[in-house]
Design an enzyme around this catalytic site. Structure first.
Site, mmCIF file in Angstrom:
data_model
loop_
_atom_site.group_PDB
_atom_site.id
_atom_site.type_symbol
_atom_site.label_atom_id
_atom_site.label_comp_id
_atom_site.label_asym_id
_atom_site.label_seq_id
_atom_site.Cartn_x
_atom_site.Cartn_y
_atom_site.Cartn_z
ATOM 1 N N SER A 42 40.263 43.585 38.300
ATOM 2 C CA SER A 42 41.328 44.580 38.162
ATOM 3 C C SER A 42 41.985 44.723 39.533
ATOM 4 C CB SER A 42 40.791 45.900 37.599
ATOM 5 O OG SER A 42 40.339 46.782 38.553
ATOM 6 N N HIS A 145 36.603 45.209 33.098
ATOM 7 C CA HIS A 145 35.264 44.660 33.381
ATOM 8 C C HIS A 145 34.417 44.457 32.134
ATOM 9 C CE1 HIS A 145 35.612 46.391 37.727
ATOM 10 N NE2 HIS A 145 36.361 45.323 37.536
ATOM 11 N N GLU A 154 35.198 52.850 35.333
ATOM 12 C CA GLU A 154 33.853 53.061 35.887
ATOM 13 C C GLU A 154 33.473 54.539 35.888
ATOM 14 O OE1 GLU A 154 33.759 51.266 39.862
ATOM 15 O OE2 GLU A 154 35.065 49.665 39.109
ATOM 16 N N GLU A 195 29.924 44.418 36.501
ATOM 17 C CA GLU A 195 29.207 44.960 37.657
ATOM 18 C C GLU A 195 27.811 45.444 37.295
ATOM 19 O OE1 GLU A 195 31.753 47.929 39.419
ATOM 20 O OE2 GLU A 195 33.231 46.443 40.060
ATOM 21 N N ASP A 231 36.091 55.669 38.540
ATOM 22 C CA ASP A 231 37.211 54.813 38.935
ATOM 23 C C ASP A 231 38.040 54.623 37.674
ATOM 24 O OD1 ASP A 231 39.079 53.050 39.764
ATOM 25 O OD2 ASP A 231 37.687 51.447 40.349
ATOM 26 N N GLU A 274 38.731 57.767 41.682
ATOM 27 C CA GLU A 274 39.464 56.643 42.282
ATOM 28 C C GLU A 274 40.610 56.232 41.353
ATOM 29 O OE1 GLU A 274 36.762 53.520 43.440
ATOM 30 O OE2 GLU A 274 38.267 51.980 43.039
ATOM 31 N N ASP A 301 42.540 52.937 45.723
ATOM 32 C CA ASP A 301 42.049 51.548 45.789
ATOM 33 C C ASP A 301 43.256 50.632 45.594
ATOM 34 O OD1 ASP A 301 40.912 49.055 45.388
ATOM 35 O OD2 ASP A 301 40.029 49.532 43.452
ATOM 36 N N LYS A 326 38.136 47.280 50.892
ATOM 37 C CA LYS A 326 37.644 45.988 50.387
ATOM 38 C C LYS A 326 38.216 44.919 51.301
ATOM 39 C CE LYS A 326 37.704 47.173 45.419
ATOM 40 N NZ LYS A 326 38.600 47.212 44.222
ATOM 41 N N HIS A 354 32.349 46.820 47.067
ATOM 42 C CA HIS A 354 32.206 45.480 46.481
ATOM 43 C C HIS A 354 33.411 45.168 45.586
ATOM 44 C CE1 HIS A 354 30.178 47.069 42.483
ATOM 45 N NE2 HIS A 354 31.249 47.764 42.809
ATOM 46 N N LYS A 377 30.347 51.700 47.624
ATOM 47 C CA LYS A 377 30.362 51.508 46.172
ATOM 48 C C LYS A 377 29.938 50.076 45.910
ATOM 49 C CE LYS A 377 34.132 51.047 43.317
ATOM 50 N NZ LYS A 377 35.203 51.347 42.345
HETATM 51 P P1 PGA Z 1 37.759 44.686 40.831
HETATM 52 O O1 PGA Z 1 37.379 46.169 40.423
HETATM 53 O O2 PGA Z 1 36.816 44.208 41.849
HETATM 54 O O3 PGA Z 1 37.663 43.961 39.518
HETATM 55 O O4 PGA Z 1 39.180 44.747 41.333
HETATM 56 C C1 PGA Z 1 36.759 47.063 41.272
HETATM 57 C C2 PGA Z 1 37.585 48.281 41.466
HETATM 58 O O5 PGA Z 1 38.644 48.459 40.832
HETATM 59 O O6 PGA Z 1 37.193 49.126 42.274
HETATM 60 ZN ZN ZN Z 2 38.972 50.558 41.845
#
Ligand code: PGA
Ligand code: ZN
Length: 400
Positions: A42, A145, A154, A195, A231, A274, A301, A326, A354, A377
């Site tokens: 995503s 996911h 999430e 995940e 999230d 998030e 994010d 990230k 992650h 996270k």
């Molecule tokens: P992604 O999702 O690693 O698939 O982008 C994680 C997130 O959105 O935090």
């Molecule tokens: Zn996210």
């Protein structure tokens, strides 16, 4: 001593079974570092570009490796500047952010190896505070996911009262197990998402009940405060044409989405939310932050993509009060550090994260400690997640 003599790149498996880039960096004094790029599903619209692993490796071998040999691995800014110069674009679309981040992390590890120091110390841990990052653990999820599961991407266990990293890590695993019990009692079958979170075919409303119950059980058991967060990955829910957030057959306007999330924060005492809104809607983020930002973290994010320019806009507009970091969203450790620093200077909380596609690389555990991040996270269970969690436990135990 940390002069780079060799950079090698290869394709390895990520946790989804896709090829990803792994880099090895060797220095003249025998220092060795290895880093592997994670991969999102995503992904944010404004992230640095991930190329197919083979293409990224070929481009990096041609353009980046010759510039890196002879650089000092201990000079992370010089290594990362060489990567940027080799690429020549703003978004690493030439060599790929996947090769860039793998090399950037491998160089840092090689430098730490030469110094005989753990990576978190080399990256700045000598100045870290007494607090360890609290792990946010994904226990129920859907979205991009997992198919046929919740719309919200999430549901994250947040053991905010844990007296130690180790107790927090085990609390999250216990919440993950308790969710399985609650689902079982309700007769709901559940596979796992990318995940490792449970991906049950239930409504978001039922998922709130399940997670609330699981958290309460574990909280009773461990005797410290556990809250939870979300999230929402709302950019994935947002339909540009309909100008609405789409939850199956239902839609919500931006105003309704703000009402909905503000209501959830109060009803469930959420510790963390998030991406509650679309990645292009700073104004809606600001409205929600104004309403609930005094009692929960509103985190960007896809909104910020670890990018100082986008974060600066967020700070100017009061869009959020925290940022997800990230490294592969921006391409190098130096860029990720710049985002952390800008965030910290402006009172933003940082959460090191992650991706849904991961490897056994543990760099983010060191990065979270080195930057004194409030949270990390990185899932709850599954080898590529436990690699980071166990490394965090080792760092806390000073046994890395
Ligand atoms: P992604 O999702 O690693 O698939 O982008 C994680 C997130 O959105 O935090
Ligand atoms: Zn996210």
């Amino acid at each position: 001593m940390t002069r780079i003599t060799r950079v090698s790149l290869r394709r390895v498996l990520d946790s989804r079974g896709n090829p990803t880039v792994e880099a090895d960096v060797l220095t003249e004094s025998g220092g060795f570092g290895r880093g592997a790029a994670p991969s999102g599903a995503s992904t944010g619209e404004y992230e640095a570009i991930e190329l197919p692993a083979s293409e990224s490796i070929a481009k990096a071998r041609e353009h980046a490796v010759p510039r890196l040999e002879g650089q000092y691995a201990g000079d992370q800014r010089a290594v990362d500047a060489a990567l940027r110069a080799a690429d020549g674009t703003d978004d690493f679309s030439n060599i790929g952010a996947n090769s860039a981040v793998a090399i950037s992390m491998a160089a840092a590890k090689a430098a730490a190896d030469v110094l005989g120091a753990p990576l978190y110390q080399h990256l700045g841990g000598a100045f870290r505070g007494e607090n360890f990052p609290i792990p946010l653990g994904n226990v129920v999820g859907g979205g991009e996911h997992a198919k046929e599961a919740t719309h919200i991407q999430e549901f994250l266990s947040a053991p905010v009262g844990a007296p130690s990293v180790s107790e927090a890590v085990f609390a999250n695993a216990a919440v993950h197990a308790a969710v399985a019990d609650v689902l079982d009692e309700r007769g709901v079958p559940a596979a796992k998402g990318d995940e490792g979170a449970w991906a049950p075919p239930i409504s978001d409303a039922e998922a709130f009940e399940v997670v609330e119950e699981a958290v309460a059980r574990v909280e009773d058991d461990v005797g410290f405060e556990i809250r939870f967060g979300l999230d929402m990955a709302a950019a994935e829910l947002y339909d540009d044409d309909r100008e609405a957030y789409v939850y199956g057959d239902e839609t919500k306007s931006a105003g309704e989405q703000i009402e909905y999330v503000a209501g959830l924060v109060d009803e469930y005492d959420l510790a963390y939310v998030e991406d509650p809104l679309d990645e292009n809607d700073y104004a809606a983020f600001a409205e929600l932050t104004d309403r609930v930002g005094d009692r929960t973290l509103i985190c960007g994010d896809d909104l910020f993509v670890t990018n100082v320019e986008r974060l600066r806009e967020g700070i100017e507009t009061d869009a959020a009060n925290s940022i997800l970091i990230k490294p592969n969203q921006i391409g190098t450790l130096s860029d990720a550090f710049d985002a952390v620093e800008l965030a910290a200077r402006n009172g933003y909380e940082t959460i090191i994260s992650h991706r849904s596609g991961e490897t056994e690389d543990t760099t983010i555990a060191h990065l979270a400690v080195a930057t004194d991040a409030g949270f990390i996270k990185t899932g709850t269970v599954g080898g590529e997640r436990t690699a980071k969690l166990n490394e965090l436990v080792r760092i806390a135990d000073d046994a890395v």
